[in-house]
Scaffold this motif. Structure first.
Motif, PDB file in Angstrom:
ATOM      1  N   LEU A   1       4.438  -9.560  -1.573  1.00 18.81           N
ATOM      2  CA  LEU A   1       4.012  -8.755   0.222  1.00 18.81           C
ATOM      3  C   LEU A   1       3.310  -7.502   0.028  1.00 18.81           C
ATOM      4  N   ASP A   2       2.174  -7.219   0.421  1.00 15.44           N
ATOM      5  CA  ASP A   2       2.105  -5.821   0.138  1.00 15.44           C
ATOM      6  C   ASP A   2       1.964  -5.566   2.122  1.00 15.44           C
ATOM      7  N   LEU A   3       2.957  -3.691   1.784  1.00 13.95           N
ATOM      8  CA  LEU A   3       2.900  -3.398   3.378  1.00 13.95           C
ATOM      9  C   LEU A   3       2.434  -2.366   2.682  1.00 13.95           C
ATOM     10  N   HIS A   4       1.244  -1.746   1.471  1.00 10.20           N
ATOM     11  CA  HIS A   4       0.754  -0.145   1.564  1.00 10.20           C
ATOM     12  C   HIS A   4       0.272  -0.189   2.148  1.00 10.20           C
ATOM     13  N   GLY A   5       0.984   1.862   2.860  1.00 15.54           N
ATOM     14  CA  GLY A   5      -0.272   2.286   3.558  1.00 15.54           C
ATOM     15  C   GLY A   5       0.833   2.197   5.368  1.00 15.54           C
ATOM     16  N   ASP A   6       1.887   1.228   4.544  1.00 15.33           N
ATOM     17  CA  ASP A   6       2.402   1.230   6.414  1.00 15.33           C
ATOM     18  C   ASP A   6       3.200   2.272   6.653  1.00 15.33           C
ATOM     19  N   ASN A   7       3.649   2.207   8.397  1.00 15.92           N
ATOM     20  CA  ASN A   7       4.613   3.335   8.527  1.00 15.92           C
ATOM     21  C   ASN A   7       6.283   2.543   8.448  1.00 15.92           C
ATOM     22  N   LEU A   8       6.915   2.434   7.095  1.00 15.36           N
ATOM     23  CA  LEU A   8       7.771   2.274   7.126  1.00 15.36           C
ATOM     24  C   LEU A   8       8.837   3.634   6.664  1.00 15.36           C
ATOM     25  N   SER A   9      10.127   3.545   6.637  1.00 17.14           N
ATOM     26  CA  SER A   9      10.804   3.783   6.220  1.00 17.14           C
ATOM     27  C   SER A   9      12.284   3.764   5.605  1.00 17.14           C
ATOM     28  N   THR A  10      12.847   4.528   4.731  1.00  8.17           N
ATOM     29  CA  THR A  10      13.947   3.876   3.355  1.00  8.17           C
ATOM     30  C   THR A  10      14.895   3.181   4.440  1.00  8.17           C
ATOM     31  N   SER A  11      15.307   3.200   5.720  1.00  2.00           N
ATOM     32  CA  SER A  11      16.256   2.233   6.210  1.00  2.00           C
ATOM     33  C   SER A  11      16.339   1.230   6.461  1.00  2.00           C
ATOM     34  N   ALA A  12      14.560   0.429   5.902  1.00  2.00           N
ATOM     35  CA  ALA A  12      14.231  -0.588   6.476  1.00  2.00           C
ATOM     36  C   ALA A  12      14.449  -1.350   4.884  1.00  2.00           C
ATOM     37  N   VAL A  13      15.036  -0.975   3.834  1.00  2.00           N
ATOM     38  CA  VAL A  13      15.230  -1.301   2.376  1.00  2.00           C
ATOM     39  C   VAL A  13      15.725  -2.521   2.770  1.00  2.00           C
ATOM     40  N   SER A  14      17.024  -2.521   3.276  1.00  2.00           N
ATOM     41  CA  SER A  14      18.043  -3.543   3.320  1.00  2.00           C
ATOM     42  C   SER A  14      17.893  -4.885   4.381  1.00  2.00           C
ATOM     43  N   HIS A  15      16.500  -5.022   5.000  1.00  2.00           N
ATOM     44  CA  HIS A  15      15.851  -6.054   6.029  1.00  2.00           C
ATOM     45  C   HIS A  15      14.665  -6.299   4.759  1.00  2.00           C
ATOM     46  N   PHE A  16      15.225  -6.270   3.566  1.00  2.00           N
ATOM     47  CA  PHE A  16      14.339  -6.676   2.801  1.00  2.00           C
ATOM     48  C   PHE A  16      14.798  -8.348   2.202  1.00  2.00           C
ATOM     49  N   ALA A  17      16.348  -8.545   2.108  1.00  2.00           N
ATOM     50  CA  ALA A  17      17.733  -9.336   2.028  1.00  2.00           C
ATOM     51  C   ALA A  17      17.670 -10.752   1.738  1.00  2.00           C
ATOM     52  N   HIS A  18      16.799 -11.089   2.545  1.00  2.00           N
ATOM     53  CA  HIS A  18      16.046 -12.619   2.144  1.00  2.00           C
ATOM     54  C   HIS A  18      15.422 -12.710   1.912  1.00  2.00           C
ATOM     55  N   LEU A  19      14.598 -11.686   1.342  1.00  2.00           N
ATOM     56  CA  LEU A  19      13.864 -12.689   0.689  1.00  2.00           C
ATOM     57  C   LEU A  19      13.540 -12.804  -0.875  1.00  2.00           C
ATOM     58  N   LYS A  20      14.440 -13.140  -1.307  1.00  2.00           N
ATOM     59  CA  LYS A  20      15.019 -13.678  -3.019  1.00  2.00           C
ATOM     60  C   LYS A  20      14.424 -14.105  -3.636  1.00  2.00           C
ATOM     61  N   GLU A  21      12.761 -14.859  -3.086  1.00  2.00           N
ATOM     62  CA  GLU A  21      12.427 -15.291  -4.085  1.00  2.00           C
ATOM     63  C   GLU A  21      10.592 -14.011  -4.740  1.00  2.00           C
TER      64      GLU A  21
END
Length: 127
Positions: free
Chosen positions: A67-87
């Motif tokens: 997953l490449d989100l380079h340069g996108d508008n994200l904040s640290t609060s979004a980190v926990s939402h990656f949890a389902h991406l186990k692979e």
């Protein structure tokens, strides 16, 4: 109409939407790509506002490995939402706000082997 046509491409393994502005609400349409392994949304943020809220990240297909989100508008609060991406093995968050405060913990992603964080400058881009 265009997003609805994605169901015709269920076997697609790689999608690159680099520098194509995508609204957070549109990411849910990628769920129909059940074979998706590699997704690039590099620099796809709208300039005014956050592209990916937590629910948008959570709507990405579970089987993504890169997953490449380079340069996108994200904040640290979004980190926990990656949890389902186990692979997920490769995650590029360089040029986002994630990790700037030093507390971006991705230990909940067991397969993650490559993680890019940081701010891109003209000097680091050349090295």
């Amino acid at each position: 109409k265009q997003w609805g046509e994605l169901v015709n491409f269920a076997d697609v393994e790689e999608v690159e939407l680099t520098q194509i502005p995508i609204r957070s609400s549109e990411l849910k349409h990628l769920q129909s790509l059940s074979a998706l392994k590699k997704l690039s949304l590099r620099s796809s943020s709208y300039k005014h506002g956050t592209l990916f809220g937590g629910n948008a990240i959570a709507s990405l297909p579970d089987g993504i490995k890169e997953l490449d989100l380079h340069g996108d508008n994200l904040s640290t609060s979004a980190v926990s939402h990656f949890a389902h991406l186990k692979e997920l093995t490769h995650l590029d968050l360089q040029g986002t706000n994630i990790g700037r405060d030093g507390d971006a913990d991705f230990s909940f992603l067991p397969a993650l082997t490559h993680l890019r964080l940081g701010i891109v400058t003209s000097e680091t881009a050349l090295s």
